[in-house]
Design a protein around this motif. Sequence first.
Motif, PDB file in Angstrom:
ATOM      1  N   VAL A   1     -24.430  17.508  -4.014  1.00 42.83           N
ATOM      2  CA  VAL A   1     -23.925  16.103  -4.267  1.00 42.83           C
ATOM      3  C   VAL A   1     -22.525  15.678  -3.617  1.00 42.83           C
ATOM      4  O   VAL A   1     -21.869  16.525  -3.528  1.00 42.83           O
ATOM      5  N   LEU A   2     -22.493  14.589  -3.055  1.00 43.86           N
ATOM      6  CA  LEU A   2     -21.376  13.990  -2.411  1.00 43.86           C
ATOM      7  C   LEU A   2     -20.604  12.992  -3.120  1.00 43.86           C
ATOM      8  O   LEU A   2     -21.306  11.960  -3.247  1.00 43.86           O
ATOM      9  N   VAL A   3     -19.596  13.160  -3.827  1.00 39.42           N
ATOM     10  CA  VAL A   3     -18.726  12.237  -4.024  1.00 39.42           C
ATOM     11  C   VAL A   3     -17.368  12.225  -3.518  1.00 39.42           C
ATOM     12  O   VAL A   3     -16.618  12.986  -3.409  1.00 39.42           O
ATOM     13  N   HIS A   4     -17.386  11.208  -2.419  1.00 41.22           N
ATOM     14  CA  HIS A   4     -16.207  11.170  -1.563  1.00 41.22           C
ATOM     15  C   HIS A   4     -14.934  11.069  -2.038  1.00 41.22           C
ATOM     16  O   HIS A   4     -14.478  10.559  -2.996  1.00 41.22           O
ATOM     17  N   LYS A   5     -14.025  11.762  -1.584  1.00 36.45           N
ATOM     18  CA  LYS A   5     -12.455  11.608  -1.864  1.00 36.45           C
ATOM     19  C   LYS A   5     -11.799  10.930  -0.706  1.00 36.45           C
ATOM     20  O   LYS A   5     -11.763  11.427   0.576  1.00 36.45           O
ATOM     21  N   ASP A   6     -10.867   9.906  -1.086  1.00 37.65           N
ATOM     22  CA  ASP A   6     -10.049   9.294  -0.227  1.00 37.65           C
ATOM     23  C   ASP A   6      -9.084  10.102   0.423  1.00 37.65           C
ATOM     24  O   ASP A   6      -8.450  10.839  -0.578  1.00 37.65           O
ATOM     25  N   SER A   7      -8.894  10.313   1.615  1.00 36.43           N
ATOM     26  CA  SER A   7      -7.959  11.402   2.266  1.00 36.43           C
ATOM     27  C   SER A   7      -7.155  10.961   3.493  1.00 36.43           C
ATOM     28  O   SER A   7      -7.755  10.661   4.438  1.00 36.43           O
ATOM     29  N   ARG A   8      -5.821  10.849   3.294  1.00 39.17           N
ATOM     30  CA  ARG A   8      -5.141  10.614   4.565  1.00 39.17           C
ATOM     31  C   ARG A   8      -5.443  11.644   5.873  1.00 39.17           C
ATOM     32  O   ARG A   8      -5.399  11.301   6.779  1.00 39.17           O
ATOM     33  N   GLU A   9      -5.446  12.820   5.153  1.00 38.08           N
ATOM     34  CA  GLU A   9      -5.698  13.934   6.196  1.00 38.08           C
ATOM     35  C   GLU A   9      -7.109  13.570   6.953  1.00 38.08           C
ATOM     36  O   GLU A   9      -7.147  13.794   8.350  1.00 38.08           O
ATOM     37  N   ASP A  10      -7.974  13.367   6.244  1.00 38.88           N
ATOM     38  CA  ASP A  10      -9.183  12.906   6.891  1.00 38.88           C
ATOM     39  C   ASP A  10      -9.333  11.598   7.893  1.00 38.88           C
ATOM     40  O   ASP A  10     -10.015  11.480   8.652  1.00 38.88           O
ATOM     41  N   LEU A  11      -8.426  10.559   7.215  1.00 36.40           N
ATOM     42  CA  LEU A  11      -8.246   9.248   8.048  1.00 36.40           C
ATOM     43  C   LEU A  11      -7.608   9.941   9.400  1.00 36.40           C
ATOM     44  O   LEU A  11      -7.828   9.134  10.417  1.00 36.40           O
ATOM     45  N   MET A  12      -6.629  10.862   9.364  1.00 37.76           N
ATOM     46  CA  MET A  12      -6.005  11.202  10.705  1.00 37.76           C
ATOM     47  C   MET A  12      -6.963  12.085  11.539  1.00 37.76           C
ATOM     48  O   MET A  12      -7.131  11.794  12.838  1.00 37.76           O
TER      49      MET A  12
ATOM     50  N   VAL B   1       0.645  -1.117  -0.221  1.00 34.81           N
ATOM     51  CA  VAL B   1      -0.145  -0.041  -0.046  1.00 34.81           C
ATOM     52  C   VAL B   1       0.951   1.266  -0.080  1.00 34.81           C
ATOM     53  O   VAL B   1       2.004   1.246   0.790  1.00 34.81           O
ATOM     54  N   PRO B   2       0.559   2.336  -1.039  1.00 41.36           N
ATOM     55  CA  PRO B   2       1.256   3.630  -0.649  1.00 41.36           C
ATOM     56  C   PRO B   2       1.200   3.932   0.729  1.00 41.36           C
ATOM     57  O   PRO B   2       0.220   4.056   1.147  1.00 41.36           O
ATOM     58  N   GLN B   3       2.140   4.510   1.052  1.00 44.33           N
ATOM     59  CA  GLN B   3       2.165   5.051   2.663  1.00 44.33           C
ATOM     60  C   GLN B   3       1.178   6.045   2.771  1.00 44.33           C
ATOM     61  O   GLN B   3       0.727   6.173   3.932  1.00 44.33           O
ATOM     62  N   ASP B   4       0.829   7.050   1.927  1.00 43.68           N
ATOM     63  CA  ASP B   4      -0.024   8.133   2.082  1.00 43.68           C
ATOM     64  C   ASP B   4      -1.486   7.662   2.261  1.00 43.68           C
ATOM     65  O   ASP B   4      -2.442   8.345   2.125  1.00 43.68           O
ATOM     66  N   GLN B   5      -1.679   6.060   2.081  1.00 46.03           N
ATOM     67  CA  GLN B   5      -2.978   5.550   2.199  1.00 46.03           C
ATOM     68  C   GLN B   5      -3.178   4.636   3.387  1.00 46.03           C
ATOM     69  O   GLN B   5      -4.050   3.988   3.572  1.00 46.03           O
ATOM     70  N   LEU B   6      -2.381   5.099   4.407  1.00 46.76           N
ATOM     71  CA  LEU B   6      -2.056   4.387   5.870  1.00 46.76           C
ATOM     72  C   LEU B   6      -1.944   5.745   6.991  1.00 46.76           C
ATOM     73  O   LEU B   6      -1.535   6.513   6.724  1.00 46.76           O
ATOM     74  N   ALA B   7      -2.507   5.013   8.065  1.00 52.62           N
ATOM     75  CA  ALA B   7      -2.474   5.840   9.274  1.00 52.62           C
ATOM     76  C   ALA B   7      -2.094   4.918  10.392  1.00 52.62           C
ATOM     77  O   ALA B   7      -2.624   3.747  10.224  1.00 52.62           O
ATOM     78  N   PRO B   8      -1.542   5.309  11.407  1.00 55.18           N
ATOM     79  CA  PRO B   8      -1.659   4.436  12.580  1.00 55.18           C
ATOM     80  C   PRO B   8      -2.948   4.239  13.107  1.00 55.18           C
ATOM     81  O   PRO B   8      -3.871   4.910  13.169  1.00 55.18           O
ATOM     82  N   LYS B   9      -3.104   3.173  13.520  1.00 54.58           N
ATOM     83  CA  LYS B   9      -4.404   2.511  14.028  1.00 54.58           C
ATOM     84  C   LYS B   9      -4.773   3.244  15.348  1.00 54.58           C
ATOM     85  O   LYS B   9      -3.998   3.472  15.913  1.00 54.58           O
ATOM     86  N   PRO B  10      -6.022   3.628  15.541  1.00 55.50           N
ATOM     87  CA  PRO B  10      -6.482   4.196  16.759  1.00 55.50           C
ATOM     88  C   PRO B  10      -6.101   3.359  17.870  1.00 55.50           C
ATOM     89  O   PRO B  10      -6.346   2.422  18.102  1.00 55.50           O
ATOM     90  N   ALA B  11      -5.598   3.942  19.148  1.00 61.16           N
ATOM     91  CA  ALA B  11      -4.773   3.205  19.918  1.00 61.16           C
ATOM     92  C   ALA B  11      -6.061   2.444  21.049  1.00 61.16           C
ATOM     93  O   ALA B  11      -5.563   1.393  21.489  1.00 61.16           O
ATOM     94  N   ASN B  12      -7.361   3.217  20.683  1.00 65.86           N
ATOM     95  CA  ASN B  12      -8.331   2.249  21.646  1.00 65.86           C
ATOM     96  C   ASN B  12      -9.189   1.496  20.967  1.00 65.86           C
ATOM     97  O   ASN B  12     -10.096   1.059  21.389  1.00 65.86           O
ATOM     98  N   LEU B  13      -8.637   1.127  19.619  1.00 65.02           N
ATOM     99  CA  LEU B  13      -9.543  -0.118  18.703  1.00 65.02           C
ATOM    100  C   LEU B  13      -8.661  -1.110  18.616  1.00 65.02           C
ATOM    101  O   LEU B  13      -7.405  -1.144  18.654  1.00 65.02           O
TER     102      LEU B  13
END
Length: 344
Positions: free
Chosen positions: A278-289, A118-130
């Motif tokens: 209309v909402l066409v979502h965008k995959d976003s590492r910023e939003d993942l964080m 996976v490209p690094q910018d499509q990943l984030a550290p897992k939430p610590a409480n999950l």
Amino acid sequence: MSHTTSSRTTTMRAIIQDRYGAPEDVFRLQEVARPVPGDGEVLVRVHAVPVTGSDWHLFRGLPYAARPITGMRRPKNRVPGLELAGTVEAVGKEVRGLRPGDEVFGWYGGTLAEYVAVPQDQLAPKPANLTLVEAAAGPIAAFTALQALRDRARIRPGQKVLISGASGGVGIYAVQLAKAYGAEVTGVCSTAKTDLVRSIGADHVIDYTREDFTDGRVRYDVFVDVYGNPSLPACRRALKPGGILVFVGGTGGRWFMGTDRWLRGLLAAPFLRLKARVLVHKDSREDLMILKDLIEAGKVTPVVDRTYPLTEVAEAVQYVREGRSRGQIVIAVGDPAPGDRPLS
């Protein structure tokens, strides 16, 4: 002996789909080459992958209008799956901030496999409480809900917000996010799921089988229409003058899956005295964080109904399709990770 060891390190199990159709007809579990991470890529040992109602349509090549992207005659990605949570196995030489053993979550095409690069910018550290199973439960659904409320509705504290499909993947996040933004939230769902929607923080819950939530007795500032079922005049009745209608999903029609209704809504909005967006979502590492921070702050919690093994992906999709799920359905690809709780 050396041949066996080499095989174990260079191959993996994955779900393979070479043609469109129902999962039980077109999926097969197969031994394939294990990927090698390139520069800027992370090799993830996949632990969990969600399946959603939208996946059923994608597996069958629907809507047809999307095939230039997904593949005209057959899937471009032979391995299905769009999201994941897992453990970093190896990193490419340009990767920074991640190392083997780190637990991550994110999105990528082809995740129903034991490993994925996976490209690094499509990943984030897992939430610590999950747990990893919980973390896998719908980054894309969360992106959709967040962007619908924040970017399209521009939600503000104190607004009355109506969310249809509140017990679905997007709806569960939308209810919690709207509450986090300080809105008064009404969730719409079926009889069997009213307690679920109430448990995630909805101020009011409407059972659509017993009550018409568009009768105009209560009017809302924002209506997030996840499934596209009410008529446009009905949506108008549910909204205050100048209220905002956000189209998120659609149903029906092999060509457009209801997205043609979006165009009709945009054209009709000025005459109905509402704002249609209309909402066409965008995959976003910023939003993942952002999602990670909200989860760790206790403002958003993924809801997992049950897990299935990799050998039962078709059964998992059928369970979702039948409308029985009370939260996200997750495929447990590998062995249970420390801290994972049994869910099925």
